[in-house]
Write a protein that holds these residues in place. Structure first.
Motif, short mmCIF file in Angstrom:
data_model
loop_
_atom_site.label_atom_id
_atom_site.label_comp_id
_atom_site.label_asym_id
_atom_site.label_seq_id
_atom_site.Cartn_x
_atom_site.Cartn_y
_atom_site.Cartn_z
N GLU A 1 0.81 -1.22 0.00
CA GLU A 1 0.00 0.00 0.00
C GLU A 1 0.84 1.27 0.00
OE1 GLU A 1 -3.06 0.25 -0.65
OE2 GLU A 1 -3.59 -1.86 -0.52
N SER A 2 1.96 1.24 0.68
CA SER A 2 2.81 2.43 0.70
C SER A 2 3.45 2.67 -0.65
CB SER A 2 3.89 2.30 1.78
OG SER A 2 4.76 1.22 1.51
N ASP A 3 3.79 1.59 -1.36
CA ASP A 3 4.46 1.76 -2.65
C ASP A 3 3.52 2.37 -3.69
OD1 ASP A 3 7.14 1.26 -3.80
OD2 ASP A 3 6.01 0.16 -5.32
N ARG A 4 2.25 1.97 -3.66
CA ARG A 4 1.37 2.57 -4.66
C ARG A 4 0.86 3.94 -4.23
NH1 ARG A 4 -4.00 -1.24 -5.29
NH2 ARG A 4 -4.77 -1.21 -3.14
N MET A 5 0.93 4.27 -2.94
CA MET A 5 0.67 5.65 -2.54
C MET A 5 1.83 6.55 -2.94
SD MET A 5 0.14 7.42 1.22
CE MET A 5 -1.45 6.74 1.64
N PHE A 6 3.04 6.03 -2.86
CA PHE A 6 4.24 6.83 -3.14
C PHE A 6 4.57 6.91 -4.63
CE2 PHE A 6 8.92 6.86 -3.77
CZ PHE A 6 9.16 8.16 -3.35
N GLY A 7 4.42 5.79 -5.33
CA GLY A 7 4.87 5.78 -6.72
C GLY A 7 4.06 4.88 -7.61
N LEU A 8 2.80 5.20 -7.82
CA LEU A 8 1.97 4.42 -8.73
C LEU A 8 2.52 4.52 -10.14
CD1 LEU A 8 -0.66 2.72 -8.86
CD2 LEU A 8 -1.83 4.83 -9.53
N ASN A 9 2.54 3.40 -10.84
CA ASN A 9 3.08 3.36 -12.20
C ASN A 9 1.99 3.75 -13.19
OD1 ASN A 9 4.66 2.90 -14.42
ND2 ASN A 9 4.44 0.68 -14.39
N ILE A 10 1.91 5.06 -13.48
CA ILE A 10 0.93 5.55 -14.44
C ILE A 10 1.65 5.94 -15.72
CG2 ILE A 10 -0.98 7.14 -14.82
CD1 ILE A 10 -0.96 7.77 -11.84
N ASN A 11 1.35 5.25 -16.80
CA ASN A 11 1.94 5.59 -18.09
C ASN A 11 0.88 5.42 -19.17
OD1 ASN A 11 1.91 2.73 -18.79
ND2 ASN A 11 3.71 2.52 -17.45
N GLU A 12 1.26 5.75 -20.38
CA GLU A 12 0.29 5.70 -21.49
C GLU A 12 -0.29 4.30 -21.66
OE1 GLU A 12 -0.96 8.10 -23.05
OE2 GLU A 12 0.45 9.78 -23.09
N LYS A 13 0.54 3.28 -21.49
CA LYS A 13 0.09 1.91 -21.70
C LYS A 13 -0.90 1.49 -20.61
CE LYS A 13 1.68 -2.87 -22.16
NZ LYS A 13 2.86 -3.79 -22.17
N SER A 14 -0.53 1.71 -19.34
CA SER A 14 -1.42 1.30 -18.25
C SER A 14 -2.73 2.07 -18.29
CB SER A 14 -0.73 1.49 -16.90
OG SER A 14 -0.45 2.86 -16.65
N LEU A 15 -2.66 3.35 -18.66
CA LEU A 15 -3.88 4.16 -18.75
C LEU A 15 -4.79 3.63 -19.86
CD1 LEU A 15 -5.67 6.55 -18.07
CD2 LEU A 15 -4.22 7.99 -19.53
N ALA A 16 -4.21 3.32 -21.01
CA ALA A 16 -5.01 2.82 -22.14
C ALA A 16 -5.71 1.51 -21.79
CB ALA A 16 -4.13 2.64 -23.37
N VAL A 17 -5.00 0.63 -21.08
CA VAL A 17 -5.58 -0.66 -20.69
C VAL A 17 -6.77 -0.45 -19.78
CG1 VAL A 17 -5.18 -2.76 -19.35
CG2 VAL A 17 -3.47 -1.99 -21.00
N GLN A 18 -6.60 0.39 -18.75
CA GLN A 18 -7.69 0.59 -17.79
C GLN A 18 -8.83 1.42 -18.36
OE1 GLN A 18 -7.79 -1.29 -15.30
NE2 GLN A 18 -5.68 -2.02 -15.56
N GLN A 19 -8.52 2.30 -19.30
CA GLN A 19 -9.60 3.01 -19.98
C GLN A 19 -10.53 2.03 -20.68
OE1 GLN A 19 -6.85 5.75 -22.07
NE2 GLN A 19 -8.35 7.37 -21.65
N GLN A 20 -9.97 1.06 -21.35
CA GLN A 20 -10.78 0.08 -22.05
C GLN A 20 -11.60 -0.77 -21.08
OE1 GLN A 20 -10.97 1.36 -25.37
NE2 GLN A 20 -11.74 -0.74 -25.31
#
Length: 417
Positions: free
Chosen positions: A102-121
């Protein structure tokens, strides 16, 4: 009585610990104070989109689920109009894994074009399946902007329209994360066979170095008082006509909230409730009918929805509901009827506190709306409600000018009045 200890880190993260030695399982719940009401009206659905993005990996953990599954843990999350909630359970000997994740994704979530496109779909498909491609699915897309015209409760959690998710830009999503996914905008709760002192140390170790975000100044527009009845008629290929009726009600912290909740139980809590007995069983006007409250942080709505039996006309159905409402306004419910629903409400509260996960979630929720201490006052608040309160609130709330009605017809075409 749920006992707990609290601690606030220097970066603003509120930590709540409840010790329960009856189970070897530990629950971690982290509530972020961001929901659909915090969104830009031109960029809705972001809070729910983040519920998906948060499982896409972070700076040091490529796949969130993998290490949790290895330790025997489970997790999930949900978003509503007021907040986003993430929770997990795991064996107590693997407790620190939860802090790491939980601390790692509060501190440094991996948001990039690829991950965003996947979750948008993923979200777009969810939007289509839940709201567009099933019977009555679009009712809430139509109903919310009928009942709310200014407040952001006028759109559902998934968003106002698919386009807002399709058009989400990486920089907008990153800005949303930087603003809301900060320790000073979160509540962390641990429940289970834990040592409170150890939990505080682990919280400092894993979350203490995460920088706080800027203080969030919310300027959420207040919904003006409704002054006339609103109606909307829509149609689709559905099996039965349906009706959706709502009245604006008080907010979650208002003194009348618990009495309002009991009114919904009087009308629709089991087959002995008034609406089922009269409109389903006796007159057979409805195939099914239910009453409930939204329970929102800001003033929400009291809802009655029902599907009509074939042969029942929508005006007839609406009048039958209003006649039952009128009975609440003109006469006092019996002491026995009120006590019965009070006992049900209190039992429901007690049952919701049996396992450690529910206790963790409830502590986070009450801390969000007011104070975690209020979790131990819920039963008393329901028991204090008097018959006169039921009648008074019914008269105040169930006014014609406070009513919004969506008529859902099984024919084609659409009209608005």
């Amino acid at each position: 009585m749920i006992n707990y200890e609290t601690h606030t880190l220097s970066n603003g993260l509120k930590v709540i610990v409840h010790q329960d030695k009856s189970t070897p399982v530990v629950a971690m719940n982290i509530l972020y104070k961001v929901g659909a009401r915090d969104e830009n009206p031109e960029k809705t659905g972001f809070a729910h989109l983040f519920e998906h993005l948060m499982f896409g990996g972070s700076k040091n953990i490529p796949k969130y689920d993998t290490p949790l599954e290895i330790t025997g843990g489970e997790n999930n999350a949900f978003t509503n109009n007021d907040f986003t909630n993430y929770y997990l359970t795991l064996p107590k000997q693997n407790l620190e894994t939860a802090f790491w994740l939980e601390s790692d994704r509060m501190f440094g979530l991996n948001i990039n074009e690829k991950s965003l496109a996947v979750q948008q779909q993923v979200v777009i498909e969810e939007f289509k399946q839940r709201y567009l491609n099933q019977p009555y699915g679009d009712a809430w897309l139509k109903f919310r902007p009928l009942a709310y015209q200014v407040h952001p409760y006028r759109w559902p959690t998934i968003g106002m329209e698919i386009r807002h998710i399709e058009d989400a830009k990486l920089e907008d999503v990153q800005a949303f994360y930087s603003r809301y996914y900060r320790p000073n905008n979160a509540i962390l709760v641990l429940s289970g066979d834990v040592n409170p002192d150890e939990i505080i140390k682990l919280s400092e170790k894993w979350f203490g170095q995460i920088p706080a975000g800027e203080a969030i100044q919310r300027n959420i527009p207040k919904e003006p008082e409704q002054t006339e009845k609103r109606t909307l008629s829509i149609s689709s290929d559905v099996p039965l006509d349906a009706i959706y009726m709502s009245w604006h009600m008080v907010d979650r912290n208002h003194p009348d909230y618990h009495a309002t909740d009991l009114i919904s139980d009087l009308l629709s809590n089991g087959e002995s409730a008034r609406l089922y007995q009269k409109l389903v069983k006796e007159t057979e006007l409805f195939n099914d009918i239910t009453a409930f409250i939204s329970g929102d942080y800001d003033p929400g709505f009291f809802m009655i929805t029902g599907k009509l039996n074939t042969g029942t006309e929508l005006p007839e159905a609406e009048k039958a509901i209003l006649d039952e409402i009128e009975n609440l306004k003109t006469g006092l419910c019996s002491a026995d009827e009120l006590q019965k629903i009070k006992n049900k409400a209190e039992a429901s509260q007690v049952f919701s506190e049996i396992n450690v996960l529910n206790k963790a979630m409830n502590l986070a929720f009450f801390e969000f709306i007011s104070s975690a201490s209020d979790i131990n006052k819920e039963g008393q608040k329901y028991q204090k409600v008097q018959r006169e309160d039921i009648q008074r609130i019914s008269r105040e709330m169930f006014r014609n000018e406070n009513l919004s009605v969506l008529y859902y017809k099984k024919t084609e075409g659409q009209t608005t009045t």
